[in-house]
Design a protein around this motif. Structure first.
Motif, PDB file in Angstrom:
ATOM      1  N   VAL A 118      13.318   4.157  14.709  1.00 33.11           N
ATOM      2  CA  VAL A 118      12.420   3.205  15.030  1.00 33.11           C
ATOM      3  C   VAL A 118      11.151   4.260  14.821  1.00 33.11           C
ATOM      4  N   LEU A 119       9.939   3.669  14.161  1.00 30.72           N
ATOM      5  CA  LEU A 119       8.596   4.142  14.665  1.00 30.72           C
ATOM      6  C   LEU A 119       7.771   2.858  15.188  1.00 30.72           C
ATOM      7  N   TYR A 120       7.367   3.306  16.300  1.00 26.58           N
ATOM      8  CA  TYR A 120       6.772   2.074  17.081  1.00 26.58           C
ATOM      9  C   TYR A 120       5.237   2.366  16.688  1.00 26.58           C
ATOM     10  N   THR A 121       4.497   1.254  16.269  1.00 29.95           N
ATOM     11  CA  THR A 121       2.931   1.252  16.120  1.00 29.95           C
ATOM     12  C   THR A 121       2.532   0.988  17.683  1.00 29.95           C
ATOM     13  N   VAL A 180       0.863  -1.053  -0.065  1.00 30.48           N
ATOM     14  CA  VAL A 180       0.100   0.032  -0.103  1.00 30.48           C
ATOM     15  C   VAL A 180       0.927   1.131   0.060  1.00 30.48           C
ATOM     16  N   PHE A 181       1.774   0.925   0.656  1.00 34.38           N
ATOM     17  CA  PHE A 181       3.060   2.327   0.901  1.00 34.38           C
ATOM     18  C   PHE A 181       3.571   2.453  -0.488  1.00 34.38           C
ATOM     19  N   GLN A 182       3.718   1.516  -1.311  1.00 32.40           N
ATOM     20  CA  GLN A 182       4.494   1.742  -2.589  1.00 32.40           C
ATOM     21  C   GLN A 182       3.398   2.231  -3.361  1.00 32.40           C
ATOM     22  N   ALA A 183       2.290   2.028  -3.618  1.00 34.15           N
ATOM     23  CA  ALA A 183       1.135   2.663  -4.172  1.00 34.15           C
ATOM     24  C   ALA A 183       1.291   4.265  -3.804  1.00 34.15           C
ATOM     25  N   LEU A 184       1.231   4.501  -2.485  1.00 36.78           N
ATOM     26  CA  LEU A 184       1.143   6.101  -2.220  1.00 36.78           C
ATOM     27  C   LEU A 184       2.605   6.802  -2.608  1.00 36.78           C
ATOM     28  N   VAL A 185       3.497   5.931  -2.425  1.00 35.70           N
ATOM     29  CA  VAL A 185       4.995   6.682  -2.892  1.00 35.70           C
ATOM     30  C   VAL A 185       5.088   7.045  -4.170  1.00 35.70           C
ATOM     31  N   LEU A 232      -0.145   0.659   8.583  1.00 39.00           N
ATOM     32  CA  LEU A 232      -0.507   1.614   7.420  1.00 39.00           C
ATOM     33  C   LEU A 232      -0.677   3.050   8.012  1.00 39.00           C
ATOM     34  N   ALA A 233      -1.212   3.261   9.008  1.00 39.09           N
ATOM     35  CA  ALA A 233      -1.098   4.479   9.674  1.00 39.09           C
ATOM     36  C   ALA A 233       0.207   5.259   9.466  1.00 39.09           C
ATOM     37  N   LEU A 234       1.257   4.750   9.881  1.00 39.45           N
ATOM     38  CA  LEU A 234       2.444   4.999   9.922  1.00 39.45           C
ATOM     39  C   LEU A 234       2.958   5.398   8.642  1.00 39.45           C
ATOM     40  N   PHE A 235       2.665   4.598   7.594  1.00 42.03           N
ATOM     41  CA  PHE A 235       3.107   4.696   6.319  1.00 42.03           C
ATOM     42  C   PHE A 235       2.408   5.849   5.667  1.00 42.03           C
ATOM     43  N   TYR A 236       1.340   6.031   6.031  1.00 43.63           N
ATOM     44  CA  TYR A 236       0.389   7.420   5.455  1.00 43.63           C
ATOM     45  C   TYR A 236       1.329   8.671   6.145  1.00 43.63           C
ATOM     46  N   LEU A 237       1.484   8.706   7.484  1.00 43.78           N
ATOM     47  CA  LEU A 237       2.341   9.651   8.059  1.00 43.78           C
ATOM     48  C   LEU A 237       3.587  10.092   7.263  1.00 43.78           C
ATOM     49  N   ILE A 238       4.353   9.020   6.941  1.00 44.03           N
ATOM     50  CA  ILE A 238       5.689   8.946   6.355  1.00 44.03           C
ATOM     51  C   ILE A 238       5.632   9.581   4.845  1.00 44.03           C
ATOM     52  N   VAL A 239       4.416   9.151   4.281  1.00 41.45           N
ATOM     53  CA  VAL A 239       4.263   9.666   2.842  1.00 41.45           C
ATOM     54  C   VAL A 239       3.979  11.150   2.956  1.00 41.45           C
ATOM     55  N   TYR A 240       3.219  11.492   3.947  1.00 41.73           N
ATOM     56  CA  TYR A 240       2.686  12.959   3.923  1.00 41.73           C
ATOM     57  C   TYR A 240       3.944  13.937   4.486  1.00 41.73           C
ATOM     58  N   LYS A 241       4.686  13.345   5.429  1.00 40.57           N
ATOM     59  CA  LYS A 241       5.925  13.817   5.830  1.00 40.57           C
ATOM     60  C   LYS A 241       6.870  14.028   4.615  1.00 40.57           C
TER      61      LYS A 241
END
Ligand code: M6R
Length: 608
Positions: A387-390, A309-314, A408-417
């Motif tokens: 490290v990012l902890y869920t 999912v992260f890949q698609a967002l990136v 996923l929530a962390l991946f969305y934050l990373i992409v937006y960051k």
């Protein structure tokens, strides 16, 4: 995989071991055993059997066990079949031990120490016990013997050891396979993971690799292999005391599905400032995200699906190169990794050995590393630069649910960051993304409120032998996870397929009443997806449609439908995944399966 517990203190050890082994059942196992210090007879008594912890409990029911020191184990067979003899603990001479991991050179050790006639089991573990006993007999010095023995062992191991002539003391040493330990007023304790410790204390430390630990009733001491004393680095578990219990739910999987709104909220919380993603509290510098030219995600199973999912967002948001690799294949696929690569390791447990080894490999090649982990202080977390902890709390069911959505929530934050600091999106655009992300918990709650409707759909596939899940784009990535969930807990063969690919082969398998789950959440490819659904329908498939509310049309009403609440398409992964988790859960529980412990599977996979 194998679970370990050890306790020495002021309390009776049998109930402590049985309770802890019951807590550790989730790791997956086929045999259970314990050894207790018998001070009257100056020996170690061993009880073990193939089967469940309750079988072990029965075996000891009428035994007069009066002891305050012991070790316990749940075995997931690797070397030698599932039988009483191969169960741990193993005793040789004065040594009794339990083991997690694999002693790779056990055959060479049998020859070197001439053990073939002395061994009673088929395990690599008994060989380790025999080697340790060999050195112990030389000087009756436990520390020295442990040191000499581990120098002979190749592979991964967490060993927990008792010597029959050293009452009420437990030793341990490890390489790769984890051991956590603690000291409280009630005694000293160690375990393969902290779910076994969390009802006793919220303080624990991770035993460093190749460090000898000595547990006495009121003292824990550690030394490295050069006899230097090592101070334990205590961590605090932020898990609530009863968080590893079922709290009224029939299965952990249902409980963990239901916990997702809170888990996602907790994961996002504290990681935005003025509506912009912020990882300062995680000590992650912006340079980690600005300095990389490519990203590589390494993970297994569900965690790898989060990576997709992260890949698609990136790709859609950052227009950047990203690979998502199965960690078990990574090292052998000549991956393109350099110092401009950011490697992201994703793992609920933080102990999956394939992911750990892939991460180490990438770091050796110069990559910067970030891990997304649920269990604090775990091996992958310690191996990573950042490290990012869920903040999902303990996940006990083998089927991963809340770990996935919090990853996923962390991946969305990373992409937006990244979109923010790389100047791809404006502040206002980012704020809008974060506002929508913060709506996810409430939208997931509304899916959970409709769980009975998913249950009805689940009843329709109970008797299926094979099932297809079809979708396009992001929906296809979501379905790969949905399909894994269904197959692991329901034992129905389920295939996720990119809908457009069906007519290149798999549509040959669609006949009358073949169950097909179709997912439609992405407006830009909706019309193509609906054509593909009609193609399978006209070949007789029974279609269950999961569709975003805004995309419903008059023509979609002919199918059994579950309506997914609206979010921007990019975020539809959350409600869709939760609905598919419920589908898998209901199929499994309605079939009467042990939902939390699917056959052959282990929660923590510590062998390659
Ligand atoms: O602990 P990890 O996240 O590294 O585990 C990875 C996989 O073993 C795990 O996601 C597995 O696929 C689950 N059983 C899926 O539900």
């Amino acid at each position: 995989m194998c679970g370990i517990i050890g306790y020495t203190g002021s309390k009776q050890v049998k109930p402590i071991i049985i309770d802890a082994l019951t807590t550790l059942e989730y790791r997956g196992y086929d045999s259970a055993g314990m050894a207790v210090c018998n001070n009257q007879k100056n020996r170690t008594d061993v009880y073990k059997c193939a089967g469940r912890v309750r079988d072990l409990e029965k075996k000891c029911e009428f035994k007069d066990i009066d002891s305050t020191c012991g070790i316990g184990h749940t075995r997931w067979a690797t070397h030698g079949g599932v039988c009483d003899t191969n169960a741990h603990p193993h005793s040789v001479g004065k040594v009794t031990l339990v083991h997690n991991g694999i002693i790779e050179n056990y055959k060479d050790l049998i020859d070197e120490f001439d053990l073939s006639s002395a061994l009673t089991s088929e395990t690599d573990t008994e060989v380790a016990a025999a080697v340790l006993d060999h050195f112990y007999e030389k000087g009756h010095d436990a520390k020295k013997a442990v040191k000499s023995a581990v120098k002979k062992l190749k592979g991964t191991f967490a060993l927990v050891i008792m010597f029959s002539d050293i009452p009420d003391v437990i030793y341990s040493i490890r390489n790769v396979s984890p051991i956590v330990a603690t000291l409280s007023e009630e005694g000293a304790m160690l375990a393969s993971d902290n779910t076994a410790l969390c009802r006793f204390t919220d303080r624990y430390f991770v035993v460093p690799e190749y460090t000898i630990v000595e547990l006495k009733k009121d003292k824990v001491t550690m030394w490295d292999l050069n006899d230097n004393e090592i101070t334990p680095q205590y961590l605090t578990m932020d898990w609530e005391k009863n968080s590893a219990e079922k709290n009224g739910y029939p299965f952990y999987m249902e409980k963990e599905i239901m916990e997702q709104p809170k888990a996602i909220r907790d994961t996002i919380s504290g990681r935005t400032r003025a509506g912009i993603p912020n990882f300062e509290a995680d000590h992650i510098p912006d340079s980690l995200f600005t300095g990389c030219e490519r990203i590589c995600v390494v993970a297994c199973g569900t965690a790898m699906h989060a990576g997709l999912v992260f890949q698609a967002l990136v790709k859609s948001r950052l227009n950047m190169h990203i690979d998502v690799e199965l960690a078990s294949e990574f090292m052998y696929s000549d991956p393109v990794i350099d110092e401009k690569t950011l490697v992201i390791a994703v793992s609920q447990s933080g102990e999956t050995i394939d992911t750990l080894e892939a991460l180490k490999y990438a770091r050796r090649k110069g990559a910067k590393s970030l891990s997304i982990i649920n269990v604090k202080g775990s091996s992958i977390a310690r191996e990573s630069d950042y490290v990012l902890y869920t903040n999902a709390g303990p996940e006990i069911a083998v089927a991963s649910t809340k770990a996935y959505t919090t990853q996923l929530a962390l991946f969305y934050l990373i992409v937006y960051k990244m979109a923010h600091i790389r100047g791809v999106l404006s502040d206002d655009e980012i704020r809008e993304c974060i506002r929508n992300l913060k709506r996810v918990p409430e939208v997931v709650s509304s899916v959970l409120d409709e769980k009975n409707a998913v249950h009805v759909i689940a009843r329709g596939v109970l008797d299926a032998k094979d099932l297809f899940m079809i979708g396009r784009g992001l929906d296809y990535s979501i379905l790969m996870e949905g399909s894994l969930k269904l197959k692991e807990v329901s034992y129905i063969h389920s295939e996720a397929y990119a809908s457009g690919e069906l007519k290149h082969g798999p549509i040959a398998l669609i006949t009358d009443n073949t169950p097909v789950v179709a997912l439609v959440t992405q407006e830009r490819i909706m019309s193509k997806e609906l054509s593909n659904i009609r193609e399978v329908r006209s070949r007789g498939a029974d279609v269950a449609l999961f569709i975003k509310a805004d995309l419903i049309q008059s023509s979609t009403r002919e199918f059994d439908t579950f309506v997914l609440p609206n979010l921007p398409d990019e975020l539809m992964v959350f409600p869709a995944s939760v609905a598919l988790q419920l589908l898998a859960y209901y199929v499994s529980s309605d079939k009467g399966f042990d939902v939390d412990k699917p056959r052959n599977l282990a929660k923590v996979v510590t062998v390659e």
